[in-house]
Design an enzyme around this catalytic site. Structure first.
Site: not given
Ligand SMILES: Nc1ncnc2c1ncn2[C@@H]1O[C@H](COP(=O)(O)OP(=O)(O)OP(=O)(O)O)[C@@H](O)[C@H]1O
Ligand SMILES: [Mg+2]
Length: 757
Positions: A38-39, A230-231, A261, A613
């Site tokens: 997402k981020t 975000d969040e 979350q 995490r």
């Molecule tokens: N398409 C992709 N290919 C490879 N790695 C990815 C891809 N998308 C995300 N990642 C990696 O996966 C991990 C999680 O991504 P991110 O932090 O954006 O998730 P999130 O959904 O924001 O998580 P959270 O819910 O904990 O905030 C990060 O290390 C990111 O770099």
């Molecule tokens: Mg995130």
């Protein structure tokens, strides 16, 4: 060249992620599981706006959970689009809107250099008002009053609305606090006359500003063409309304979050916002992400098995292509100190085996006080660590003292800053004298500074003279501040106020460290003024930055150190090796938070955040005894341990002295029946339908448990063992329960009674 760079970042996304990045127009919502990117989508969406659509960075506003998250996002964007990224309007809701409020302060009757009161300032002010109103300070505890005021502000209830609404009056009367409305009013007025806003005011007043000044709102609606959050699950209604107003014209609003979350309901965050969003934007584009890129299969599936116990959850199916990975390890300790030791040696060993750096390890806990035992053990093992949150640098007395001077120089009506600095170092100005100044100011309705300048006419003799000297000192500092930058001013204040000299004279170890801390603060200010890209290097600019740093921002993540922090602070972050400690009933789930089923679900979401995490390996630990509130208490393993599908757990047998464990355990067992009785009355809101255990329920020694035996479980009721798997500490039993269905239980902590027939 440019197209090459562009192709690059789009290739780092899967198809639904890419969709979230390239469809930049209109309202978009991305609700997806932890670690699904997402981020990353939000970050790349901003980069894409700049790189591909040539949107001016200063017309993009992005709101993040910490300033540090904003900084990381900015750095990532910079890698794609270059240093243009610096002009993005990014940060937390509080810091971004504090900036806007400063520009528009006069609309609300505030000067642009208004002070931001931190929680300590707010509580001190409340204590003073309670005293002046001659109220009982046991009933009107500062944090209770502040929480009440804060909840009202976050629901956009002004003190006028509060006083006019009989529901609040009734509620306060029922709680024996009938003067709450009056307190709220007085508190707001005192903040106003001190030219101060508290944290909640930054959001509350932004709403007032946008509502009552359509021209101002219009200006920002025109300026910010794109809004990203975000969040999103942790925004409260006050934040939501700000966002909605800002995006009303163009509707280019993109939010990402995960309802699973949501962990700030206790501060007014509302999952309802996700539902409101769908209602408010009928053209909403909804994107789903289900692939987790962060964690191993074991971790992802274990997290799913936990969060599935919640009823209030949007349906999601999070999966991963990553390796199976290691099983989740469970460590049992006899005491909190032993828990610290076991965790520290586990970290040490993993570090050696995997050749990892300290920065790849994080210890997460429910409450800050749990860090002590961990810190001691890490220190003994020579493992470098940093504690995020807790009593942070800027909360230390000597730091707050110097900052109080700086604040009073910038804002001459900042009552709390005056109170703190006026008799530091001791000038013989007593509390009576200080009180008199404040009372005169409020009775004669005069700015505090006016009264102080004329102190001699209000205070006879010595008191008057001493206040006069302080006023002269502050005036000289103010002259400096007008001409010089933040560093020059602060260095002069530290010296001429006498603060440094007093600390220097104290040769105790504590005194020396306080002196060093003040030097450290001066270094930080120097760094601030040395920053070439910064335009405003004034003291007031520095203060604004400092007050809005969240605890997470204050720590330096580049350092090669093990991270210690509460789960709340860990949101959005990831580490290869995560240790969740203190997995005990009453601690996690927290006893203080558990008054309803909804609260239990929030604790469970917190556990979900903690588990997710971890990238490679997760370790959980609990202690059988723990010092809490000054007393040694025996503890029961957390119900959350039983909620993880046991296929994903193994018990660590290597650590912990077996003898010590068994004696402690038999102590726990003896108390078990009593605990259980207490349990039944306390835990009205446990997740599964409750089985009422037999009156003689006593967990049996399950080492001899065999397939075909009938058993009773405290929660799941009666059933028959169908499969026994593994040996020793990892022994598991599959039980077909009469009503609760089939469950697999890890025998080392399942509470089973073998039924003899
Ligand atoms: N398409 C992709 N290919 C490879 N790695 C990815 C891809 N998308 C995300 N990642 C990696 O996966 C991990 C999680 O991504 P991110 O932090 O954006 O998730 P999130 O959904 O924001 O998580 P959270 O819910 O904990 O905030 C990060 O290390 C990111 O770099
Ligand atoms: Mg995130």
């Amino acid at each position: 060249m440019a197209s090459e760079v562009q192709a690059d970042y789009l290739n780092e996304l899967n198809p639904p992620q890419r969709e979230g990045v390239v469809n930049t127009e209109g309202p978009t919502m991305l609700i997806a599981g932890a670690g699904s990117g997402k981020t990353r989508v939000l970050t790349y969406r901003i980069a894409h706006l700049i790189q591909h659509h040539h949107v001016e960075p200063f017309s993009i506003m992005a709101l993040t959970f910490t300033n540090k998250a904003a900084k990381e996002m900015r750095e990532r964007i910079e890698k794609i689009v270059g240093n243009e990224a610096r002009n993005l309007y990014m940060g937390t809701f509080h810091s971004v809107f504090a900036r806007i409020l400063r520009s528009e302060a006069s609309r609300l009757g505030f000067p642009s250099n208004f002070t931001i009161y931190d929680t300590d300032d707010s509580k001190t002010l409340i204590r003073q008002i309670v005293k002046q109103m001659k109220l009982d300070d046991k009933l009107y505890k500062a944090n209770v009053v502040l929480n009440r005021i804060s909840a009202a502000k976050n629901r956009l209830v002004s003190w006028q609305d509060y006083l006019n609404n009989p529901i609040y009056a009734q509620d306060d009367a029922d709680n024996m606090r009938p003067e709450m409305g009056k307190l709220y009013q007085t508190y707001v007025m005192r903040c106003f006359s001190a030219d101060a806003m508290d944290f909640d005011d930054l959001l509350f007043n932004t709403n007032v500003l946008f509502q009552e000044h359509p021209d101002v709102l219009n200006k920002y609606q025109q300026r910010f063409k794109y809004l990203l959050i975000d969040e999103f699950q942790d925004t409260n209604i006050s934040q939501y309304l700000i966002a909605k107003r800002l995006a009303a014209v163009r509707q280019n609003i993109a939010v990402v979050g995960d309802d699973a979350q949501s962990i700030y309901a206790f501060r007014g965050a509302d999952i309802q916002n996700i539902l409101n969003f769908e209602r408010d934007y009928p053209d909403l584009k909804v994107i789903k992400l289900e692939q987790n890129y962060r964690s191993t299969k074991t971790i992802v599936n274990a997290a799913n098995s936990v969060i599935n116990k919640n009823t209030a959850q949007l349906q999601k199916n999070v999966w991963t292509d990553n390796d199976e990975g290691d099983l989740i390890e469970l460590i049992k300790a006899t005491s909190d100190n032993e828990e610290g030791k076991l965790i520290a040696s586990a970290i040490f060993e993993t570090k050696m085996q995997t050749q990892s750096s300290n920065a790849e390890f994080a210890i997460l806990y429910r409450t800050n006080s749990q860090s002590r035992a961990m810190e001691e053990a890490l220190r003994r093992n020579n493992l470098k660590y940093r504690v995020v949150g807790g009593l942070s640098f800027y909360q230390r007395k000597e730091i707050k003292d110097l900052i109080a001077y700086l604040r009073f120089i910038v804002n001459p009506n900042d009552e709390q800053a005056m109170r703190r600095s006026i008799n530091l170092p001791k000038r013989g100005i007593g509390p009576g004298t200080i009180e008199k100044l404040v009372v005169v100011a409020s009775e004669e309705n005069q700015p505090l500074w006016n009264v102080m300048e004329n102190a001699k006419s209000y205070l006879g003799g010595r008191g008057g003279n001493q206040v006069d000297e302080y006023v002269t000192l502050i005036k000289s500092f103010r002259l400096t501040a007008e001409k010089k930058d933040a560093y020059d001013t602060a260095a002069l204040v530290a010296k001429n106020s006498g603060l440094l000299k007093e600390l220097y004279a104290d040769k105790t170890i504590e005194g020396m460290s306080r002196y060093e801390n003040v030097q450290e603060l001066l270094n930080a200010i120097k760094e601030f003024t040395d920053d070439k890209e910064r335009e405003d290097k004034s003291l007031s600019a520095f203060l604004q930055e400092v007050t809005l740093l969240t605890d997470e921002d204050r720590s330096d993540s580049n350092e090669e150190a093990v991270t210690l922090m509460t789960i709340h602070m860990a949101k959005g972050l990831e580490f290869n090796h995560v240790y969740i400690v203190g997995m005990e009933e009453d601690l996690f789930p927290s006893q203080m938070m558990l008054s309803s089923r909804a609260d239990l679900e929030e604790e469970r979401r917190l556990f979900y955040v903690a588990i997710t995490r971890a990238k490679k390996k997760l370790t959980l630990s609990y202690a059988l005894n723990r010092y809490r509130f000054g007393r040694l208490k025996n503890c029961e393993p957390s119900r959350f341990l039983e909620e993880i599908d046991p296929r994903f757990i193994k018990v660590n047998k290597k650590f912990g002295s077996r003898a010590a464990l068994s004696s402690a355990e038999s102590y726990v067992t003896k108390n078990f029946v009593n605990n259980l009785k207490k349990d039944q009355s306390n835990r009205k809101f446990a997740s599964a339908p409750q089985h009422k255990p037999s009156p003689d329920f006593q967990p049996s020694d399950t080492s001899g448990l065999q397939e075909g035996m009938r058993v009773e479980h405290a929660k799941f009721g009666f059933g028959k063992v169908t499969v026994i798997d593994a040996e020793g500490a990892n022994k598991k039993a599959k039980v077909e329960f009469d009503t609760a269905g089939e469950k697999t239980l890890l025998l080392s902590f399942a509470k089973l009674r073998i039924i003899e027939d």
